[in-house]
Scaffold this active site. Structure first.
Site, PDB file in Angstrom:
ATOM      1  N   GLU A  17       0.828  -1.193   0.000  1.00 41.44           N
ATOM      2  CA  GLU A  17       0.000   0.000   0.000  1.00 41.44           C
ATOM      3  C   GLU A  17       0.864   1.246   0.000  1.00 41.44           C
ATOM      4  OE1 GLU A  17      -4.102   1.528   1.871  1.00 41.44           O
ATOM      5  OE2 GLU A  17      -2.402   1.622   3.226  1.00 41.44           O
TER       6      GLU A  17
ATOM      7  N   LEU B   8      -4.576  -1.975   1.198  1.00 36.43           N
ATOM      8  CA  LEU B   8      -4.018  -2.539   2.431  1.00 36.43           C
ATOM      9  C   LEU B   8      -4.708  -3.879   2.679  1.00 36.43           C
ATOM     10  CD1 LEU B   8      -1.881  -1.634   4.431  1.00 36.43           C
ATOM     11  CD2 LEU B   8      -3.681  -0.963   5.969  1.00 36.43           C
TER      12      LEU B   8
ATOM     13  N   GLU C  34      -2.955  -7.394   3.622  1.00 39.98           N
ATOM     14  CA  GLU C  34      -1.651  -8.057   3.774  1.00 39.98           C
ATOM     15  C   GLU C  34      -1.657  -9.504   3.317  1.00 39.98           C
ATOM     16  OE1 GLU C  34      -2.967  -6.083   6.072  1.00 39.98           O
ATOM     17  OE2 GLU C  34      -1.504  -4.488   6.385  1.00 39.98           O
TER      18      GLU C  34
ATOM     19  N   GLN D 230       3.592  -2.550   6.001  1.00 39.05           N
ATOM     20  CA  GLN D 230       3.899  -1.209   6.521  1.00 39.05           C
ATOM     21  C   GLN D 230       4.505  -1.181   7.927  1.00 39.05           C
ATOM     22  OE1 GLN D 230       0.263   1.036   5.917  1.00 39.05           O
ATOM     23  NE2 GLN D 230       1.036   1.696   3.933  1.00 39.05           N
ATOM     24  N   PHE D 231       4.066  -2.089   8.766  1.00 34.48           N
ATOM     25  CA  PHE D 231       4.606  -2.179  10.136  1.00 34.48           C
ATOM     26  C   PHE D 231       4.679  -3.651  10.519  1.00 34.48           C
ATOM     27  CE2 PHE D 231       2.819   2.034   9.986  1.00 34.48           C
ATOM     28  CZ  PHE D 231       3.690   2.817  10.745  1.00 34.48           C
TER      29      PHE D 231
ATOM     30  N   PRO E   5      -1.884 -10.414   9.599  1.00 32.78           N
ATOM     31  CA  PRO E   5      -2.763 -10.895   8.524  1.00 32.78           C
ATOM     32  C   PRO E   5      -2.008 -11.624   7.411  1.00 32.78           C
ATOM     33  CG  PRO E   5      -3.200  -8.589   9.034  1.00 32.78           C
ATOM     34  CD  PRO E   5      -1.971  -8.967   9.794  1.00 32.78           C
TER      35      PRO E   5
ATOM     36  N   HIS F 288       2.922  -1.035  15.897  1.00 29.86           N
ATOM     37  CA  HIS F 288       3.776  -0.110  15.157  1.00 29.86           C
ATOM     38  C   HIS F 288       5.155  -0.019  15.793  1.00 29.86           C
ATOM     39  CE1 HIS F 288      -0.414   0.924  14.402  1.00 29.86           C
ATOM     40  NE2 HIS F 288      -0.032   1.456  13.259  1.00 29.86           N
TER      41      HIS F 288
END
Lengths: 332, 404
Positions: free
Chosen positions: A37, A66, A68, A90-91, A97, A137
């Site tokens: 994403e 987004l 995953e 992203q994190f 997922p 995060h």
């Protein structure tokens, strides 16, 4: 992309180095695609892929929703078909997922097909704490993936290592989880060779040589350890090891150092119980028992959920805690 | 390619199909359902299958009989505890794998779930390699490592065999993505050969309709114009759960495709000619237009979900009803009565040949050597050689994969 004036004069950040590694490998190998994403138009959530879509086109730097499981599963399919996908999650907390695709599929196809079908993907994952973000995060879930046979796991602490390790990871015939310590994404610059190079996976780096205590760590904790070294008495000689690759783990370097010093401290951000630090301590005990002068010490995060900003520094290993552990081990 | 905005055009979706959504309700082999269940045939127009030579249909018949006889031998071997773990038989669904794969080119990739013996055989895997895999023998398609649920055959473009329900669906998107990328970006294959347009088939059971991975995969396929066809092998039961007990819109699954802008079609999967008539044009469209599709393929398994299934969820009469339209029976009748290219005696010969082939596979698997632990246990976890993996810290190179 030519380097900027700032990059030429002051060197590259970790982000710059990863970006350059991706660009050069995409230039070299058309099978390499990035997807995730916002990796394209927006340059990635941490701007690591900035400029790549403009340079290589939307067909090779692909913005996805987004999703995953879909991102990772599609990457697995691409890799099975002979491509070299580099998905971005992203994190590290968002690996949840994607976990099924990564561990049930990517990690196992080589073994399940006895080498007929392989999965050479490299998933890039911003990782670890220190940026005042909440759980999901700021977590450090590396032990889960080191515990998964078939995956290789890399954590690059410096720009020079990041460029060479990522290049090696993309070229590696096995699936690689490439953790990027976001705490040091832009915290310093260093001169990095402009041409492509590989740093072989599975080889630790001795950051500083020493003879009294071995300190083993990875990721951003390298810098807390360096800070701790400044707090120690001058006559205490510490060997600091940055593992760089967590799977396969360079136990040859770890054990050679443990046998030399007889005193070992392992430093990690992750919770202590059943962690990589536990595995390293146990292996040192198995292999170097007769050389040990003191029990192996661990400086870790706590067995709690990663706390939000105000308690973060309480949770993460810091120079004081590390220095104290080193002195305890030295005095044992 | 992906920069092109998705058309999301799919077929116009009719909410309530007029034809049965349930294989047990179809009693005539004359029922042919078009998109969303609407009758499709235009009067006077020839069915696509009418152009197929007799040899093709006879080969399909033989493939279907072979799958059934092979599965009968699997059942026997499983009951004798010669096959470990679990075993999911394809009996009843033969026309589906043979018919859909019959619409493909050799290098169109396929991926499926755990009920995968039929697809492997239809794709051309030797019965010996397939059976030996179930027996855990070195001569198996994955050298006895994968077992019943993990049939892989790279030379025949079969990418598994997957044991986690629904998890194979993004793989189908990825395989289609790679094929599209080869044609549109690299203009050659990853191996350097000439690229050509492909279609990936991704099979799933009706139980996988309820898994999240499928919905992510269909969204990506619709968004990125990936040439992948999701084929729901709708045999009405997700293990013991009837479709309407676990899945919304069970009366019209194509609604799920419509949500992702994907063309959805329902096909009666017991009549292989009907499969070809409807599926072949769909494959051609997906290939030419680089678009995904979704097929609710009505079928039925005669046996339990696995070999240990009390089958409390259905009545014997239901099984008997569907068996009235057995796919092998339908095709042999067509070849005898309409095409007149098959006699009773030739059919019997064909059955005997398939029985012999299944028996040969069984004998082969029983006598094939087992993998040697020292050579096979520690290899192929990572690229070979992988030092330090064995507790002895000695690396042994495994035997070469028979399919490489």
């Amino acid at each position: 992309m030519p380097r900027t004036k700032q990059q030429i004069e002051k060197g590259l950040t970790l982000v710059d180095a990863i970006n350059e590694a991706l660009a050069q490998e995409m230039e070299r190998d058309e099978r390499v695609v990035c997807l995730g994403e916002d990796v394209g138009l927006n340059g990635g959530v941490f701007r690591v892929t900035e400029g790549l879509q403009k340079r290589f086109g939307a067909d090779r730097v692909i913005d996805s929703p987004l999703a995953e499981s879909g991102i990772m599963g599609t990457s697995v399919g691409l890799a099975m078909a002979g491509m070299r996908p580099v998905p971005e999650i992203q994190f590290e907390g968002f690996l949840g997922p994607a976990y099924d695709q990564l561990t049930s599929h990517a990690a196992r196809f080589r073994n399940r097909t006895r080498g007929a079908i392989t999965c050479p993907l490299t998933v890039r994952v911003p990782w670890g704490g220190g940026i005042h973000a909440p759980e999901f995060h700021s977590d450090s879930p590396e032990a889960i993936y080191v515990h998964t046979p078939g995956l290789k796991v890399v954590v690059a602490a410096t720009p020079t290592d990041a460029k060479g390790l990522l290049t090696a990871a993309i070229r590696d015939p096995d699936p690689v989880v490439f953790f990027e310590p976001k705490r040091v994404y832009r915290s310093f610059r260093e001169q990095v060779p402009e041409e492509q190079y590989e740093i072989p996976l599975g080889k630790a780096r001795i950051v500083s040589e020493g003879s009294d205590v071995t300190v083993i760590t990875w990721g951003a904790n390298v810098f807390q350890c360096l800070e701790a070294l400044d707090k120690l008495p001058e006559d205490l000689s510490v060997e600091l090891i940055d593992l760089r690759t967590l799977s396969p783990l360079d136990f040859d370097t770890v054990c050679a150092s443990a046998e030399k010093t007889g005193r070992v401290v392992v430093v990690q951000e992750a919770p202590k119980t059943c962690s990589l630090a536990a595995e390293i301590g146990m292996t040192v005990m198995e292999k170097c028992f007769l050389h040990l002068q003191a029990p192996v010490q661990r400086v870790c995060g706590y067995d709690t959920v990663m706390p939000y900003a105000k308690l973060e520094l309480e949770y993460l290993p810091n120079a004081d805690r590390i220095a104290e552990a080193i002195q305890q081990v030295a005095a044992y | 390619m992906m920069s092109t905005l998705p058309s999301a055009s799919g077929s116009p979706h009719a909410p309530t199909p007029s034809q049965p959504a349930d294989i047990t309700q179809i009693t005539s082999s004359k029922v042919h359902m078009g998109a969303n269940g609407a009758p499709k045939r235009e009067p006077g127009r020839q069915r696509p299958s009418a152009a197929l030579p007799n040899e093709t249909l006879l080969r399909w018949l033989r493939d279907m009989i072979l799958i059934r006889e092979f599965e009968n031998r699997c059942a026997q071997a499983y009951q004798q505890a010669k096959i470990g773990g679990f075993c999911h038989l394809y009996i009843g669904q033969e026309a589906l794998a043979v018919g859909t794969i019959g619409c493909l080119n050799h290098d169109d990739p396929i991926v499926t779930a755990y009920r995968d013996h039929g697809h492997a055989l239809a794709r051309g895997m030797s019965p010996r390699a397939c059976m030996a895999e179930m027996f855990g023998r070195l001569a198996g398609c994955a050298k006895g490592k994968g077992g019943s649920m993990h049939m892989f055959d790279k030379p025949n473009w079969m990418f598994g065999g997957h044991g986690i329900v629904g998890a194979q669906t993004p793989l189908g998107a990825g395989l289609a993505f790679a094929a599209k990328y080869e044609v549109e970006v690299m203009r050659r294959t990853v191996d350097g050969g000439p690229a050509r347009r492909k279609v990936a088939l991704c099979y799933l059971g009706d139980g996988a309709l309820n898994q999240g991975a499928l919905h992510e995969a269909m969204n990506l396929a619709g968004l990125w114009d990936l040439p992948v066809i999701y084929i729901v092998e709708n045999n009405r039961y997700s293990m013991g759960t009837a479709i309407e007990r676990g899945t919304t819109m069970a009366h019209d699954l194509t609604a799920k495709a419509a949500a992702y802008g994907i063309e959805g079609v329902r096909i009666d999967g017991m009549d292989i000619l009907n499969i070809y008539d409807q599926f072949k044009p769909l494959v051609d469209r997906c290939r030419e237009q680089s678009r995904p599709a979704f097929v609710d393929l009505l079928t039925y398994r005669y046996q339990g979900h696995s070999m240990s299934d009390p089958q409390k969820y259905r009545k014997k009469e239901e099984v008997e009803t569907v068996r009235q339209r057995d796919s092998i029976e339908l095709l042999s009748q067509h070849l005898m009565a309409e095409r007149r290219c098959l006699s009773e005696s030739r059919l019997q010969e064909m059955i005997d040949e398939c029985k012999a082939a299944a028996m040969d596979a069984l004998t082969f698997a029983e006598t094939a050597p087992a993998p040697e632990a020292a050579a096979e246990l520690y290899s192929d976890v990572y690229v070979n050689p992988q030092p330090g993996l064995s507790p002895l810290r000695e690396y042994h190179q495994g035997a070469k994969n028979p399919l490489l």
